[in-house]
Design an enzyme around this catalytic site. Structure first.
Site, short mmCIF file in Angstrom:
data_model
loop_
_atom_site.label_atom_id
_atom_site.label_comp_id
_atom_site.label_asym_id
_atom_site.label_seq_id
_atom_site.Cartn_x
_atom_site.Cartn_y
_atom_site.Cartn_z
N ILE A 1 84.54 45.04 -6.43
CA ILE A 1 83.54 44.91 -7.66
C ILE A 1 83.43 46.50 -8.30
O ILE A 1 82.68 46.83 -7.37
CB ILE A 1 82.16 44.43 -7.09
CG1 ILE A 1 82.09 43.38 -6.42
CG2 ILE A 1 81.41 43.49 -8.30
CD1 ILE A 1 83.03 42.11 -6.68
N GLU A 2 83.41 46.52 -9.83
CA GLU A 2 83.27 47.03 -10.14
C GLU A 2 81.96 46.82 -11.32
O GLU A 2 82.21 46.04 -11.89
CB GLU A 2 84.13 47.97 -11.40
CG GLU A 2 84.60 49.05 -12.43
CD GLU A 2 85.46 49.52 -13.57
OE1 GLU A 2 85.15 49.95 -14.18
OE2 GLU A 2 86.06 48.27 -13.16
N ILE A 3 81.47 47.65 -11.63
CA ILE A 3 80.04 47.96 -12.30
C ILE A 3 80.06 49.22 -13.83
O ILE A 3 80.09 50.16 -12.64
CB ILE A 3 78.43 48.06 -11.67
CG1 ILE A 3 78.75 46.93 -10.57
CG2 ILE A 3 77.84 47.65 -13.19
CD1 ILE A 3 79.13 45.22 -11.25
N PHE B 1 82.04 44.22 -13.87
CA PHE B 1 80.65 43.53 -14.89
C PHE B 1 80.46 44.87 -15.80
O PHE B 1 80.20 46.20 -15.14
CB PHE B 1 80.49 43.40 -14.32
CG PHE B 1 80.62 41.83 -13.19
CD1 PHE B 1 79.88 40.69 -14.34
CD2 PHE B 1 81.20 41.98 -12.10
CE1 PHE B 1 81.22 39.02 -12.85
CE2 PHE B 1 81.27 41.05 -11.29
CZ PHE B 1 81.60 39.69 -11.84
#
Length: 170
Positions: A130-132, A86
Site C-alpha cells: 500500500i502506498e499513501i 492512495f
C-alpha cells in the site's frame, strides 16, 4: 502491437482490485480500520470465501486463498513492488497513525521539476503493498495528444500554473 489512441475499449473507470488473502476476517479488519473501506454486499452465488469492500471510488475484492498456509507473503517493503496508491490530506497525520497502529512503513520521496511528492509504503496482512502519498501536487502530463491533468481536479489550475513556471525556467 499497434499504437492505441483515445479510449478504444470505451473504459469509464477502475472498478475494483482483487486480492488473495489468508484470512478474510484479518484482511477486512485491515482495509476497514486502517484504510477506511466499508463492506458491501457480495453476490450470493459465489461458492468461495471472500468479501467486498468499497471506498474512494474503488472496490477491494478479498478472495480467501485455497491453501492459505502456502500463500507467499512479501516481508520486505520495496517501493518498486506492485502496489495500490492512495492520496491523503496530510502525510503527517498518516505517519502518526501508522506509528500508533505499529505498522512498519518505508518513507520515500519523488521530485520532478521542483515539485516534491512524499510517499509512505507498507503492507497489508498478506504482504500486498500500500502506498499513501500527497501526489496531488504532481501533474499528470501526457506524453502526446492530451492536455495536462492533475490527480485531483481541484488542483488542476494550480498544477497548470506550476507547469508553466517550470517550462519557463527550462
Amino acid at each position: 502491437m499497434k499504437e492505441s489512441v483515445g479510449n478504444p475499449l470505451h473504459l469509464k473507470s477502475v472498478n475494483h482490485i482483487s486480492l488473495i488473502c489468508a484470512s478474510v476476517e484479518q484482511s477486512m479488519n485491515f482495509y476497514q480500520n486502517v484504510l477506511g473501506f466499508f463492506p458491501i454486499r457480495r453476490p450470493g452465488s459465489f461458492n468461495f470465501d471472500g468479501a467486498w469492500l468499497f471506498g474512494y471510488g474503488i472496490g477491494i475484492h478479498l478472495l480467501r486463498a485455497e491453501e492459505p498456509e502456502n500463500l507467499s507473503r512479501k516481508t520486505e517493503i520495496n517501493p518498486k513492488d506492485s502496489h495500490i496508491s492512495f492520496q491523503c490530506e496530510s502525510m503527517g497525520v498518516v505517519e502518526k497513525k501508522l506509528k500508533e497502529m505499529e505498522i512498519d512503513y518505508v518513507r520515500a520521496m519523488v521530485e520532478e521539476g521542483g515539485i516534491k511528492v512524499d510517499q509512505l509504503f507498507f503492507h497489508d496482512p498478506d504482504g500486498f503493498m500500500i502506498e499513501i502519498c500527497n501526489c496531488d501536487s504532481l501533474p499528470v502530463i501526457p506524453l502526446a495528444g492530451e492536455m495536462v491533468r492533475s490527480c485531483s481536479r481541484v488542483n488542476l489550475q494550480i498544477m497548470q500554473q506550476k507547469i508553466q513556471q517550470v517550462v519557463q525556467q527550462l
